[in-house]
Design a protein around this motif. Structure first.
Motif, short mmCIF file in Angstrom:
data_model
loop_
_atom_site.label_atom_id
_atom_site.label_comp_id
_atom_site.label_asym_id
_atom_site.label_seq_id
_atom_site.Cartn_x
_atom_site.Cartn_y
_atom_site.Cartn_z
N ILE A 181 0.86 -1.19 0.00
CA ILE A 181 0.00 0.00 0.00
C ILE A 181 0.89 1.24 0.00
O ILE A 181 1.84 1.33 0.79
CB ILE A 181 -0.93 0.02 1.23
CG1 ILE A 181 -1.80 -1.24 1.28
CG2 ILE A 181 -1.82 1.27 1.22
CD1 ILE A 181 -2.58 -1.40 2.57
N SER A 183 0.85 5.81 -0.89
CA SER A 183 -0.02 6.96 -0.66
C SER A 183 -1.02 7.16 -1.79
O SER A 183 -2.12 7.69 -1.56
CB SER A 183 0.83 8.23 -0.49
OG SER A 183 1.57 8.50 -1.68
N TRP A 186 -2.25 1.01 -4.62
CA TRP A 186 -1.93 -0.20 -3.87
C TRP A 186 -1.79 -1.36 -4.84
O TRP A 186 -2.28 -1.30 -5.97
CB TRP A 186 -2.94 -0.49 -2.77
CG TRP A 186 -4.30 -0.94 -3.20
CD1 TRP A 186 -4.70 -2.22 -3.46
CD2 TRP A 186 -5.45 -0.11 -3.39
NE1 TRP A 186 -6.03 -2.23 -3.81
CE2 TRP A 186 -6.52 -0.97 -3.77
CE3 TRP A 186 -5.69 1.25 -3.27
CZ2 TRP A 186 -7.79 -0.48 -4.04
CZ3 TRP A 186 -6.97 1.73 -3.54
CH2 TRP A 186 -8.00 0.87 -3.91
N SER A 210 -7.02 6.31 -6.26
CA SER A 210 -6.70 5.43 -5.14
C SER A 210 -6.34 6.24 -3.89
O SER A 210 -6.63 5.83 -2.77
CB SER A 210 -5.55 4.49 -5.52
OG SER A 210 -5.99 3.56 -6.48
N ARG A 211 -5.73 7.40 -4.09
CA ARG A 211 -5.41 8.28 -2.96
C ARG A 211 -6.70 8.68 -2.22
O ARG A 211 -6.77 8.63 -0.99
CB ARG A 211 -4.66 9.52 -3.44
CG ARG A 211 -4.19 10.44 -2.32
CD ARG A 211 -3.62 11.73 -2.90
NE ARG A 211 -2.45 11.49 -3.72
CZ ARG A 211 -1.21 11.42 -3.24
NH1 ARG A 211 -1.00 11.55 -1.94
NH2 ARG A 211 -0.19 11.21 -4.06
N LEU A 214 -8.22 5.65 -0.36
CA LEU A 214 -7.50 5.27 0.86
C LEU A 214 -7.76 6.24 2.01
O LEU A 214 -7.60 5.86 3.18
CB LEU A 214 -6.00 5.20 0.56
CG LEU A 214 -5.57 4.03 -0.35
CD1 LEU A 214 -4.13 4.20 -0.80
CD2 LEU A 214 -5.77 2.70 0.36
N THR A 218 -10.30 1.73 5.24
CA THR A 218 -9.17 1.03 5.84
C THR A 218 -8.75 -0.11 4.94
O THR A 218 -9.55 -0.99 4.61
CB THR A 218 -9.54 0.48 7.22
OG1 THR A 218 -9.90 1.57 8.08
CG2 THR A 218 -8.36 -0.27 7.83
N LEU A 219 -7.52 -0.08 4.51
CA LEU A 219 -6.97 -1.13 3.64
C LEU A 219 -5.68 -1.61 4.26
O LEU A 219 -4.80 -0.81 4.60
CB LEU A 219 -6.72 -0.58 2.24
CG LEU A 219 -6.37 -1.60 1.16
CD1 LEU A 219 -7.56 -2.49 0.85
CD2 LEU A 219 -5.91 -0.90 -0.12
#
Length: 228
Positions: A181, A183, A186, A210-211, A214, A218-219
């Motif tokens: 993962i 910033s 992922w 993706s930013r 995230l 929660t990943l």
């Protein structure tokens, strides 16, 4: 003149036009006969495609090619991008063909070879779901070909809109598991290599980088995608 018509035309109808029935087809025949030539070319990793004018007959895109133009499929090109490019080429080619008919210039007819025949089968719902056991490079092409792929994340449908394939190295978990993962992205392990996700969309939501995703979810490394 037929463009992107999804049904077989009866022989009685094909015989009506005095100068024959012409189809504008978005591939280099005999490769990718059928319903989805643009998507299947990208999915297969082809580096070149094109548009042809074909004299129609009873078979599925089996008629002789009358005119043809080629164009490259550039890296990261989506089906939408390629369709726009081929539409423009097809328009110009059709005008050129109609001008030939008007001026009485004979066609340079090229019968299709039976070698190299492939079929561009219609896109189904099954095509648009991620199979994490496939290689990352194939999944990345499918994302570009099918305008995204769907999977499950914590019981919710997640659509992947943009991703990169990383070359295989040491396997870091089971297929479908998050293995790193960052910033702004992922990584998910695939059957061969890693798929790096940059743009996603939860069912009912908007497309997110993706930013952005995230920030609100929660990943964790080891979480699994594809579980309903």
């Amino acid at each position: 003149i037929v463009v992107a018509y999804g049904l077989m035309i009866p022989e009685a109808v094909l015989n009506i036009p005095r100068l024959g029935a012409i189809n504008v087809h978005a591939s280099l025949l005999p490769r990718w006969r059928g319903a989805a030539p643009i998507q299947r070319a990208i999915e297969a990793g082809d580096t070149e495609t094109g548009v042809g004018l074909m004299r129609m007959e009873l078979g599925l895109d089996t008629g002789p090619v009358l005119l043809e133009v080629r164009c490259p499929i550039v890296p990261k090109e989506t089906a939408e991008d390629l369709e726009f490019k081929l539409c423009s080429l097809g328009q110009s080619l059709l005008i050129q063909g109609l001008n030939r008919l008007q001026e009485g210039i004979p066609w340079e007819i090229r019968p299709q070879s039976e070698k190299g025949v492939t079929y561009a089968h219609k896109i189904t719902g099954k095509d648009t779901w991620v199979n994490w056991e496939l290689p990352a490079q194939q999944l990345e092409r499918q994302i570009r070909a099918f305008q995204g792929l769907r999977t499950y994340f914590q019981g919710v449908v997640l659509k992947i809109h943009q991703a990169d394939a990383l070359l295989p190295n040491q396997r870091e978990g089971e297929a479908g598991q998050v293995c790193a993962i960052y910033s702004d992205c992922w990584d998910v392990q695939t059957g061969s290599g890693v798929l790096r996700l940059y743009q996603v969309q939860l069912a009912g939501g908007k497309i997110l980088s993706s930013r952005e995703f995230l920030r609100g979810r929660t990943l964790l490394v080891g979480m699994a995608f594809g579980l309903s």
